[in-house]
Structure formats: C-alpha cells, structure tokens
Design a protein around this motif. Sequence first.
Motif, PDB file in Angstrom:
ATOM      1  N   THR A 120       0.844  -1.181   0.086  1.00 42.28           N
ATOM      2  CA  THR A 120       0.007   0.016  -0.031  1.00 42.28           C
ATOM      3  C   THR A 120       0.700   1.141  -0.070  1.00 42.28           C
ATOM      4  OG1 THR A 120      -1.616  -0.953   0.977  1.00 42.28           O
ATOM      5  CG2 THR A 120      -1.666   1.167   1.256  1.00 42.28           C
ATOM      6  N   ALA A 121       1.880   1.337   0.809  1.00 46.47           N
ATOM      7  CA  ALA A 121       2.823   2.383   0.759  1.00 46.47           C
ATOM      8  C   ALA A 121       3.437   2.587  -0.465  1.00 46.47           C
ATOM      9  CB  ALA A 121       3.724   2.398   2.006  1.00 46.47           C
ATOM     10  N   ALA A 122       3.829   1.631  -1.247  1.00 48.60           N
ATOM     11  CA  ALA A 122       4.464   1.582  -2.413  1.00 48.60           C
ATOM     12  C   ALA A 122       3.435   2.300  -3.463  1.00 48.60           C
ATOM     13  CB  ALA A 122       4.982   0.373  -3.008  1.00 48.60           C
ATOM     14  N   ALA A 123       2.440   1.949  -3.431  1.00 50.10           N
ATOM     15  CA  ALA A 123       1.079   2.291  -4.219  1.00 50.10           C
ATOM     16  C   ALA A 123       1.019   3.928  -4.238  1.00 50.10           C
ATOM     17  CB  ALA A 123      -0.054   1.615  -4.002  1.00 50.10           C
ATOM     18  N   ASP A 124       1.012   4.346  -2.578  1.00 49.14           N
ATOM     19  CA  ASP A 124       0.767   5.638  -2.477  1.00 49.14           C
ATOM     20  C   ASP A 124       1.983   6.566  -2.848  1.00 49.14           C
ATOM     21  OD1 ASP A 124      -1.604   5.017  -1.152  1.00 49.14           O
ATOM     22  OD2 ASP A 124      -0.557   5.013   1.012  1.00 49.14           O
ATOM     23  N   ARG A 125       3.316   5.953  -3.094  1.00 51.61           N
ATOM     24  CA  ARG A 125       4.460   6.740  -3.721  1.00 51.61           C
ATOM     25  C   ARG A 125       4.370   6.723  -5.274  1.00 51.61           C
ATOM     26  NH1 ARG A 125       7.051   3.563   0.443  1.00 51.61           N
ATOM     27  NH2 ARG A 125       7.686   1.991  -1.275  1.00 51.61           N
ATOM     28  N   GLY A 126       3.254   5.992  -5.775  1.00 51.38           N
ATOM     29  CA  GLY A 126       3.357   5.872  -7.112  1.00 51.38           C
ATOM     30  C   GLY A 126       4.225   5.177  -7.732  1.00 51.38           C
ATOM     31  N   GLU A 127       4.668   3.841  -6.901  1.00 52.59           N
ATOM     32  CA  GLU A 127       5.582   3.056  -7.537  1.00 52.59           C
ATOM     33  C   GLU A 127       4.923   1.553  -7.779  1.00 52.59           C
ATOM     34  OE1 GLU A 127       8.257   2.031  -4.216  1.00 52.59           O
ATOM     35  OE2 GLU A 127       9.108   4.173  -4.241  1.00 52.59           O
ATOM     36  N   ASP A 128       5.548   0.958  -8.774  1.00 57.00           N
ATOM     37  CA  ASP A 128       5.084  -0.413  -9.341  1.00 57.00           C
ATOM     38  C   ASP A 128       6.155  -1.362  -9.235  1.00 57.00           C
ATOM     39  OD1 ASP A 128       3.605  -2.474 -10.214  1.00 57.00           O
ATOM     40  OD2 ASP A 128       2.870  -1.696 -11.956  1.00 57.00           O
ATOM     41  N   VAL A 129       6.399  -2.115  -8.346  1.00 63.38           N
ATOM     42  CA  VAL A 129       7.477  -2.922  -8.459  1.00 63.38           C
ATOM     43  C   VAL A 129       7.091  -4.420  -7.977  1.00 63.38           C
ATOM     44  CG1 VAL A 129       9.004  -1.131  -7.493  1.00 63.38           C
ATOM     45  CG2 VAL A 129       8.154  -2.626  -5.974  1.00 63.38           C
ATOM     46  N   ALA A 130       8.310  -5.436  -8.112  1.00 65.08           N
ATOM     47  CA  ALA A 130       7.871  -6.760  -7.840  1.00 65.08           C
ATOM     48  C   ALA A 130       7.399  -6.789  -6.546  1.00 65.08           C
ATOM     49  CB  ALA A 130       9.104  -7.638  -8.087  1.00 65.08           C
ATOM     50  N   LEU A 131       6.408  -7.488  -6.156  1.00 66.10           N
ATOM     51  CA  LEU A 131       5.800  -7.964  -4.820  1.00 66.10           C
ATOM     52  C   LEU A 131       7.140  -8.430  -4.233  1.00 66.10           C
ATOM     53  CD1 LEU A 131       3.560  -7.365  -2.901  1.00 66.10           C
ATOM     54  CD2 LEU A 131       2.905  -9.826  -3.617  1.00 66.10           C
ATOM     55  N   LEU A 132       7.984  -9.179  -4.567  1.00 64.46           N
ATOM     56  CA  LEU A 132       9.186  -9.814  -4.020  1.00 64.46           C
ATOM     57  C   LEU A 132      10.114  -8.634  -3.346  1.00 64.46           C
ATOM     58  CD1 LEU A 132      11.007 -12.234  -3.230  1.00 64.46           C
ATOM     59  CD2 LEU A 132      11.978 -11.652  -5.794  1.00 64.46           C
ATOM     60  N   ASP A 133      10.242  -7.538  -4.058  1.00 63.07           N
ATOM     61  CA  ASP A 133      10.958  -6.453  -3.492  1.00 63.07           C
ATOM     62  C   ASP A 133      10.255  -5.761  -2.106  1.00 63.07           C
ATOM     63  OD1 ASP A 133      12.555  -7.063  -5.802  1.00 63.07           O
ATOM     64  OD2 ASP A 133      11.618  -5.173  -6.865  1.00 63.07           O
ATOM     65  N   LEU A 134       9.188  -5.934  -1.866  1.00 62.45           N
ATOM     66  CA  LEU A 134       8.488  -5.451  -0.648  1.00 62.45           C
ATOM     67  C   LEU A 134       8.579  -6.177   0.709  1.00 62.45           C
ATOM     68  CD1 LEU A 134       5.896  -3.302  -2.540  1.00 62.45           C
ATOM     69  CD2 LEU A 134       8.144  -2.550  -1.831  1.00 62.45           C
TER      70      LEU A 134
END
Length: 416
Positions: A120-134
């Motif tokens: 959710t935090a990544a989405a709020d930052r406008g990021e779209d990365v591999a779920l593995l990275d989080l």
Amino acid sequence: METDVIIIGAGASGLSAAKELTRLGLSFTVVEGSHRIGGRAYSEEIAPGVWFDLGCSYLHQGETNPFVAIADELGVVLGKHRGDLFEDSNIRLYKNGVPLSSTEREAYIAYLAECDVAATAAADRGEDVALLDLVDTESEFFPILMHNSADNYTRDIDEVSSLDYANFASGSDIPVLNGYGNLVAAWGCDVTVSLNTKVERIDWSGAGVSVETSRGTLHGRTALCTVSTGILASGEIQFMPGLPDWKMEAVAGLPTGTENKICLHFDQDVFGPDGRGFHNTWNDEGVAGGFEASVLGHNTAVAFIGGRFAVWLEKQGQQAGHDYAVDRVAEAFGNDIRKHVTSSIVTAWTTEPWTRGSYSCALPGQAHQRTELARALDDRLFFAGEATTVGDHTCCHGAYRSGIRAAQEISQILAS
C-alpha cells in the motif's frame, strides 16, 4: 448479413455484453470456440451430487459481487456463512505437519500485515515494483507467502506487480454449493451462442469488421473481443491490420498465468466438523501447499497451486498432481486419509486451448496496462474480460462488469 456487434467468446464478459446489448436494443452474434459457454467458469461432478469448480470457485468481494444477487434470483445455494473462509485468523497453519502455536500464528499474521502495508505504501508513492522487493524474504513464513502469492496471482512473487496487488479490492469470499461454473451456465443459458466456432481472423481494416471462423465469415458494424491475453499473445487469432504496438504491450504486460487445482473425493468425512476450512502447510524441505477441506460439507479437498511450480507439475501428468494433493492433506490430517481417497480431478490450465492459462497477472511496472487493454480501436474493435478491469481483476464478476462496460461503449458509438 451484418449485425451490430460480433462477440468473440462466451465467458462471463461475452455473455454479460450480449445481455446488455439486448437491453439496449442492438443486434449481435456470439461465437465460442469451445463446446460450452462459461469460459473459465466450469464445474464438473466428481461424485454424484458433488461438484468441483475447475476454474473460478468463490464469489470474491461478496458484498458487491453481482453474482450474489443472480444466484439468489436463480435459487442457487451459496455459503454466505463461510464468506470469512480466507481471513488470516481463520486459516489453519501447519509446519512439518504440526499446527502452529498461538504465538507463531500471531507472528504469521503480523508478517502478512507488514507485506500489505508495504504494498500500500509503495502504491501511495506511485511505485509499481515486484511484490518480492517489498517483503522480508528471510522470514520463516516466506515459503508459504511465496506459495500463496503464486496461487493467488498465477505468477511467482518476483513477477507480480505490487500496484496490481494493492489495487485489488477486499471483501468476503462466498462458496457456491453446486459450482460457480454451473451458476454462470444457468445465468447465461438464454443467450444464443454459436459453439464450436473458432475465430481465425479479425479484419477491422474497412468500415466495419469481418470475422472469419471455422464455420464461415461474419460481418458486423463492430466486434467485441473477450478472449484471454493468453490467446491474444499466442497469435492464434490473426488481426488485419495487426494490433498496434501499444495494444500488444498491454497484452505482454498482462500475461495469463497458471493456477491449477486438484480436487480429491473421500468415501467418508476424514476432516470432522472442526477440520472444515482452509489449510496451509509447509515443511523444511521447501514444499508448501494450500487446500480447502469440505467447506460446505462435501467429502472433498481442493489443493491450489500456481506459478512456475504449477506449470512444472502440470507437465508431470495427472498422477503427479493427485499425489501432491494427497500428500498436502496427509500433512494436516494424517496418513490414514490416503485409504479413503476415491477419485480426483486435476486441472491443466496452461495447456487449455481456449485460454492458454488461468487468468491475467500484471507484471511489475505493468498494472496500468489493464486500462490500455480495455481501450477500443478506431471505434470498431472493442475489448473486455477480467484482464481489462481494475479492482476486480482476475475475477469472474470483473469479467461480467467489463462486458457491460464494453456494450455501453459500443451503444454510444453506434448511436453517434
């Protein structure tokens, strides 16, 4: 003869589009390559009166899922009281065949919550990365997270878009007593469909659209393509002219992955009333699994597998899938269950010729492609299906809504 709309595919999106076009007063023809309607909603009888859904099996987002009202109208029995089946607090957990302690369960649930917060935090930052990275890959619970991610999203955790994960709306998951596939088939039975009619070529170069099929050529003012991204990527349907680069980039960014299921039927209740529910198991050898046990009182268990492992196991054959499922159930309920297995059904969605997979998964950085896939071409060629929706993507009811959306778009264009 020319019709207003040629609908390609009689899954949930094609059927809902046909019903909406009827309401709007437009003519249409529905063609389907398979011998049946329903697409990836398909039920088979594993024992007399006991149905197994090879594809979609739960009314996800049950509070807003339109098939809940449809089921009620048709008199289809739903397990609304089991809508909390997949809540973290209700899932049974076993490591090396031993149930987790209350302290271990709390740690597991906290780990899952951390993953959700990170996405959710990544989405709020406008990021779209591999779920593995989080996620914390060093956690003792990572193996089961990895298994569940592949199962839920049809691809492994390194290939799952964190934004697509964050965009999916939460809600209850309601089982259907006699099969989701049977529900869809009953709802769609009033739509006239040309079955066993494979589409080979779509010509949208002229004023209208011509669709060449195994049973002749159709002409329409527009066409609605509802096939999976797996079929679009395969090249089995030739487009004239070819689909533009941006559309093919959307197809490539939303591949149809694999979630396979193995249903086991038992000659008696081997679970007991306290054993009914969803179970996750994993062991020190790195083997993980998830299965539902007799959720609505049937003497069945259904194991779920996804991603690379599901593709590999499918290639090993039906017996390998059967053995995998039996081993997972035995880890939780003991080896005595083995002698009570009477039959099994093992799905093989990777090689299913009409879909080339189970449902779409947005790759990292590609969640935005769902909107692109839904965009029409020259107001003549339209697209629908679960891959074209956001929030209810990957779901049968998402496909349902996409068909209605596309039908309304077509109606507006033809009226202008």
